[in-house]
Scaffold this motif. Structure first.
Motif, PDB file in Angstrom:
ATOM      1  N   SER A   3     -27.043 -15.881  27.769  1.00  0.00           N
ATOM      2  CA  SER A   3     -26.259 -16.848  26.994  1.00  0.00           C
ATOM      3  C   SER A   3     -26.601 -16.789  25.509  1.00  0.00           C
ATOM      4  N   ALA A   4     -26.985 -15.620  25.014  1.00  0.00           N
ATOM      5  CA  ALA A   4     -27.379 -15.494  23.610  1.00  0.00           C
ATOM      6  C   ALA A   4     -26.202 -15.791  22.689  1.00  0.00           C
ATOM      7  N   THR A   5     -26.519 -16.423  21.557  1.00  0.00           N
ATOM      8  CA  THR A   5     -25.568 -16.664  20.482  1.00  0.00           C
ATOM      9  C   THR A   5     -26.290 -16.391  19.168  1.00  0.00           C
ATOM     10  N   LEU A   6     -25.579 -16.547  18.058  1.00  0.00           N
ATOM     11  CA  LEU A   6     -26.224 -16.368  16.757  1.00  0.00           C
ATOM     12  C   LEU A   6     -27.351 -17.375  16.536  1.00  0.00           C
ATOM     13  N   GLN A   7     -27.252 -18.518  17.174  1.00  0.00           N
ATOM     14  CA  GLN A   7     -28.262 -19.566  16.975  1.00  0.00           C
ATOM     15  C   GLN A   7     -29.337 -19.578  18.063  1.00  0.00           C
ATOM     16  N   ASN A   8     -29.007 -19.100  19.243  1.00  0.00           N
ATOM     17  CA  ASN A   8     -29.918 -19.207  20.377  1.00  0.00           C
ATOM     18  C   ASN A   8     -30.173 -17.844  21.017  1.00  0.00           C
ATOM     19  N   HIS A   9     -31.469 -17.565  21.240  1.00  0.00           N
ATOM     20  CA  HIS A   9     -31.874 -16.327  21.933  1.00  0.00           C
ATOM     21  C   HIS A   9     -31.348 -15.082  21.227  1.00  0.00           C
ATOM     22  N   ALA A  10     -31.256 -15.119  19.891  1.00  0.00           N
ATOM     23  CA  ALA A  10     -30.581 -14.059  19.126  1.00  0.00           C
ATOM     24  C   ALA A  10     -31.500 -12.864  18.888  1.00  0.00           C
ATOM     25  N   PHE A  11     -31.919 -12.233  19.960  1.00  0.00           N
ATOM     26  CA  PHE A  11     -32.769 -11.055  19.839  1.00  0.00           C
ATOM     27  C   PHE A  11     -32.680 -10.213  21.103  1.00  0.00           C
ATOM     28  N   ASP A  12     -32.978  -8.931  20.943  1.00  0.00           N
ATOM     29  CA  ASP A  12     -33.173  -8.007  22.059  1.00  0.00           C
ATOM     30  C   ASP A  12     -34.667  -7.788  22.253  1.00  0.00           C
TER      31      ASP A  12
ATOM     32  N   GLY B 269     -29.435  -5.208  18.438  1.00  0.00           N
ATOM     33  CA  GLY B 269     -29.600  -3.916  19.089  1.00  0.00           C
ATOM     34  C   GLY B 269     -29.642  -2.761  18.109  1.00  0.00           C
ATOM     35  N   ASN B 270     -30.241  -1.663  18.538  1.00  0.00           N
ATOM     36  CA  ASN B 270     -30.258  -0.442  17.722  1.00  0.00           C
ATOM     37  C   ASN B 270     -28.821  -0.020  17.408  1.00  0.00           C
ATOM     38  N   PRO B 271     -28.569   0.528  16.206  1.00  0.00           N
ATOM     39  CA  PRO B 271     -27.186   0.772  15.772  1.00  0.00           C
ATOM     40  C   PRO B 271     -26.570   2.082  16.228  1.00  0.00           C
ATOM     41  N   SER B 272     -27.324   2.983  16.857  1.00  0.00           N
ATOM     42  CA  SER B 272     -26.846   4.359  17.029  1.00  0.00           C
ATOM     43  C   SER B 272     -25.607   4.476  17.904  1.00  0.00           C
ATOM     44  N   LEU B 273     -25.581   3.806  19.048  1.00  0.00           N
ATOM     45  CA  LEU B 273     -24.419   3.915  19.938  1.00  0.00           C
ATOM     46  C   LEU B 273     -23.171   3.390  19.239  1.00  0.00           C
TER      47      LEU B 273
ATOM     48  N   GLU C  47     -45.943  -1.482  25.060  1.00  0.00           N
ATOM     49  CA  GLU C  47     -45.459  -2.085  23.825  1.00  0.00           C
ATOM     50  C   GLU C  47     -44.302  -3.020  24.145  1.00  0.00           C
ATOM     51  N   ILE C  48     -44.251  -4.144  23.428  1.00  0.00           N
ATOM     52  CA  ILE C  48     -43.113  -5.041  23.499  1.00  0.00           C
ATOM     53  C   ILE C  48     -42.563  -5.197  22.087  1.00  0.00           C
ATOM     54  N   VAL C  49     -41.234  -5.146  21.958  1.00  0.00           N
ATOM     55  CA  VAL C  49     -40.565  -5.192  20.654  1.00  0.00           C
ATOM     56  C   VAL C  49     -39.453  -6.237  20.720  1.00  0.00           C
ATOM     57  N   PHE C  50     -39.417  -7.113  19.712  1.00  0.00           N
ATOM     58  CA  PHE C  50     -38.351  -8.095  19.562  1.00  0.00           C
ATOM     59  C   PHE C  50     -37.541  -7.742  18.317  1.00  0.00           C
ATOM     60  N   GLN C  51     -36.240  -7.520  18.487  1.00  0.00           N
ATOM     61  CA  GLN C  51     -35.347  -7.180  17.380  1.00  0.00           C
ATOM     62  C   GLN C  51     -34.338  -8.310  17.206  1.00  0.00           C
ATOM     63  N   PHE C  52     -34.278  -8.862  15.988  1.00  0.00           N
ATOM     64  CA  PHE C  52     -33.476 -10.043  15.713  1.00  0.00           C
ATOM     65  C   PHE C  52     -32.199  -9.682  14.953  1.00  0.00           C
ATOM     66  N   TYR C  53     -31.168 -10.432  15.188  1.00  0.00           N
ATOM     67  CA  TYR C  53     -29.914 -10.314  14.443  1.00  0.00           C
ATOM     68  C   TYR C  53     -30.125 -10.772  13.008  1.00  0.00           C
ATOM     69  N   ALA C  54     -29.427 -10.133  12.054  1.00  0.00           N
ATOM     70  CA  ALA C  54     -29.512 -10.559  10.655  1.00  0.00           C
ATOM     71  C   ALA C  54     -28.161 -10.394   9.974  1.00  0.00           C
ATOM     72  N   PRO C  55     -27.681 -11.415   9.269  1.00  0.00           N
ATOM     73  CA  PRO C  55     -26.484 -11.256   8.442  1.00  0.00           C
ATOM     74  C   PRO C  55     -26.830 -10.491   7.172  1.00  0.00           C
ATOM     75  N   LEU C  56     -25.811 -10.004   6.468  1.00  0.00           N
ATOM     76  CA  LEU C  56     -26.049  -9.345   5.194  1.00  0.00           C
ATOM     77  C   LEU C  56     -26.577 -10.369   4.185  1.00  0.00           C
ATOM     78  N   ILE C  57     -27.394  -9.889   3.260  1.00  0.00           N
ATOM     79  CA  ILE C  57     -27.999 -10.755   2.236  1.00  0.00           C
ATOM     80  C   ILE C  57     -27.541 -10.251   0.874  1.00  0.00           C
ATOM     81  N   ASP C  58     -26.672 -11.014   0.213  1.00  0.00           N
ATOM     82  CA  ASP C  58     -26.069 -10.534  -1.033  1.00  0.00           C
ATOM     83  C   ASP C  58     -27.075 -10.369  -2.162  1.00  0.00           C
TER      84      ASP C  58
END
Length: 558
Positions: A365-374, A535-539, A408-419
């Motif tokens: 149930s991830a959203t931009l506000q909740n659980h926003a990571f892989d 998520g990683n951007p390659s795909l 190893e454990i890795v947490f990757q978070f969503y980020a909007p662009l920063i002007d």
């Protein structure tokens, strides 16, 4: 035979504050395997600038459309395949992600950082770009990560049919899943029980062909666009009039050239590119009916800025998502309690078989506000996408670790662009001068960091995890895991300098990745992303490259 081989400093073309050396060479391998052409009178259908994940796939797909394509790559032919398919540096008994092990020797820092900039990434100036070094993770983005993307692209990526973006991209990678052994099955069961039904626990998708195309063929291994472009160059007897790609290595592109008859009040046309031939040490101009910038988030922005393209969003917004990680070990006693120790070794002579798995964990149930990571969890991390020619090295590693499992454990978070984050031209620096990169860290809400640490604690407690020898304590004084913050740009996920429209607002490129205000100028690399997804951007980039190639091919019909 024209063989030019040297390693040179080129302050006006390729330089930087740390690794200032671009490897410039034209050895017999490149000479014999690639078709190059310095004739500046040829008019190509398409010039693709850069041969990395975006440019390499675009160029190959355009050649499949019977287009005459010139690829311009600033670097040389370092390796003909992903470094993971080659002999690697092995650190016996130590934590290592040796799939990346050659990156530090060959990455280039062709940029400057103003005061307070935290960017610390590297660039791959070579055939295949960073695709020959990347870690091969290819998760599809979830719907919540695509909320600000143009609807046409979002629908294309989320289409589960055979022509959907991710299905097409997986076909490019030839990715498959290795046989899931008992260790993986038990591990996912343990994780599912520890985390609960709100979390998905999946085999991590990777761009690796573990099983050959036919029963007796050799697997392709880890994908790179160096592999793709070289096979394209070597194939003979292709059907349908496919013309071999022309690949000019050691050509650093400065800017695009414009049609002198352009009407300033209408869409403009480009006629080609200007570049510097690093081997012959002279400027060159190549012509084409369309140009695709795929030189990377920094270099594509630099070319656009050098070209004087009138868009104030060029170079603005660059961001790299926050990554927290931690190395740890699972003692052999804990493995036995959990049933993770193999009872019957699969190989002869009898011995303990190395155990490993790579797992992707996402909240349902991830959203931009909740659980926003892989979450990427690797057990037996040094064996994931490992390559061992001499199996004695595996034996030595197992003996040195004495039953401890490196993880190893890795947490990757969503980020909007920063002007406020920018890529700008160096004042009075000339066409080839390094850009200035100012980046602040992408902020992460404290509640998300706390959630990530609590998830890590659940996993660590379940596996009775311990700190790796000579690393910091696993937990902080507050009792939660002491996660480490990765360098900005450290895993090559920076995006956003040539953004597509965000939430319907005007961007630098449109939904077809064509520059706003131009008829035949495109971009296709991480620079076009309108956010930095978890998520990683390659795909996603390869899916975009397939779509971009179709748009370019349809445009180049005159």
């Amino acid at each position: 035979m024209d063989r030019r081989l040297n390693r040179t400093d080129l302050p006006s073309i390729i330089s930087g504050p740390e690794r200032q050396n671009l490897i410039t060479e034209y050895g017999s391998v490149a000479e014999r395997l690639l078709q190059s052409n310095r004739d500046e009178n040829i008019v190509y259908d398409v010039i693709v600038v850069g041969s990395g994940m975006g440019g390499g796939v675009v160029a190959s797909a355009l050649a499949d459309e019977n287009k005459r394509v010139l690829v311009l790559e600033a670097g040389s032919l370092l390796f003909p395949t992903h470094v993971g398919n080659l002999p690697r540096r092995l650190l016996i008994g130590k934590f290592q992600k040796h799939i990346w092990s050659l990156w530090e020797y060959f990455s280039v820092k062709n940029y400057n950082t103003p005061p307070n900039s935290v960017y610390n990434g590297g660039q791959g100036f070579n055939l295949g770009g960073r695709s020959i070094f990347w870690s091969s993770s290819i998760p599809p983005l979830a719907e919540w990560e695509l909320g600000v993307w143009p609807k046409a692209i979002r629908d294309y990526l989320l289409d589960n049919g055979p022509n959907g973006g991710y299905a097409l991209a997986r076909g490019v990678f030839n990715s498959d899943i290795p046989q899931l052994e008992e260790f993986h099955v038990k591990t996912t069961t343990i994780l599912g029980g520890a985390l609960g039904n709100d979390w998905e626990v999946l085999p991590a998708p990777v761009a690796v062909e573990y099983t050959g195309a036919t029963e007796w063929s050799v697997p392709a291994g880890i994908f790179s666009t160096a592999d793709l472009l070289l096979e394209d160059a070597l194939v003979e007897g292709a059907q349908g009039g496919r013309e071999p790609l022309t690949v000019n290595l050691n050509h650093a592109v400065w800017d695009v050239t414009l049609d002198p008859n352009n009407d300033p009040n209408n869409n403009k046309r480009v006629t080609g590119v200007r570049c510097y031939d690093l081997l012959d040490k002279q400027p060159r101009t190549y012509k084409a009916k369309a140009v695709v910038l795929s030189a990377g988030t920094l270099e594509s922005a630099k070319i656009a800025l050098n070209s004087g393209i009138p868009n104030d969003k060029i170079g603005k917004g660059i961001v790299d998502h926050a990554i927290y990680y931690r190395h740890f070990v699972i003692p052999s006693a804990a493995q036995k309690v959990l049933g993770l120790t193999p009872q019957n070794p699969r190989v002869a002579p009898p011995r303990i078989e190395p155990q490993s798995t790579k797992i992707l964990i996402r909240h349902k149930s991830a959203t931009l506000q909740n659980h926003a990571f892989d979450i990427i969890l690797e057990l037996g991390a040094q064996f994931n996408q490992g390559r061992f020619v001499d199996r004695d090295h595996i034996e030595a590693d197992l003996a040195t670790r004495n039953g401890y499992l490196l993880c190893e454990i890795v947490f990757q978070f969503y980020a909007p662009l920063i002007d406020n984050n920018t890529v700008t031209l160096a004042p009075n620096g000339g066409n080839g001068a390094p850009v200035n990169v100012y980046m602040e860290r992408a902020p992460v809400a404290n509640e998300l960091i706390v959630e990530a640490r609590n998830v890590a604690k659940q996993i660590f407690d379940k596996f009775n995890a311990q700190a790796v020898l000579n690393e910091d304590d696993l937990n902080s004084p507050d009792g939660l895991p002491n996660l480490k913050l990765a360098d900005v740009g450290g895993v090559a996920h920076e995006v956003g300098t040539l953004r597509m429209p965000v939430d319907g607002q005007k961007g630098v490129v449109d939904q077809d990745l064509k520059f706003e205000g131009y008829e035949n100028l495109y971009a296709c690399d991480n620079s076009v992303f309108p956010c930095s997804p978890a998520g990683n951007p390659s795909l996603t980039l390869v899916a975009l490259a397939r779509r971009c190639a179709k748009a370019v091919a349809a445009n180049v019909t005159f």
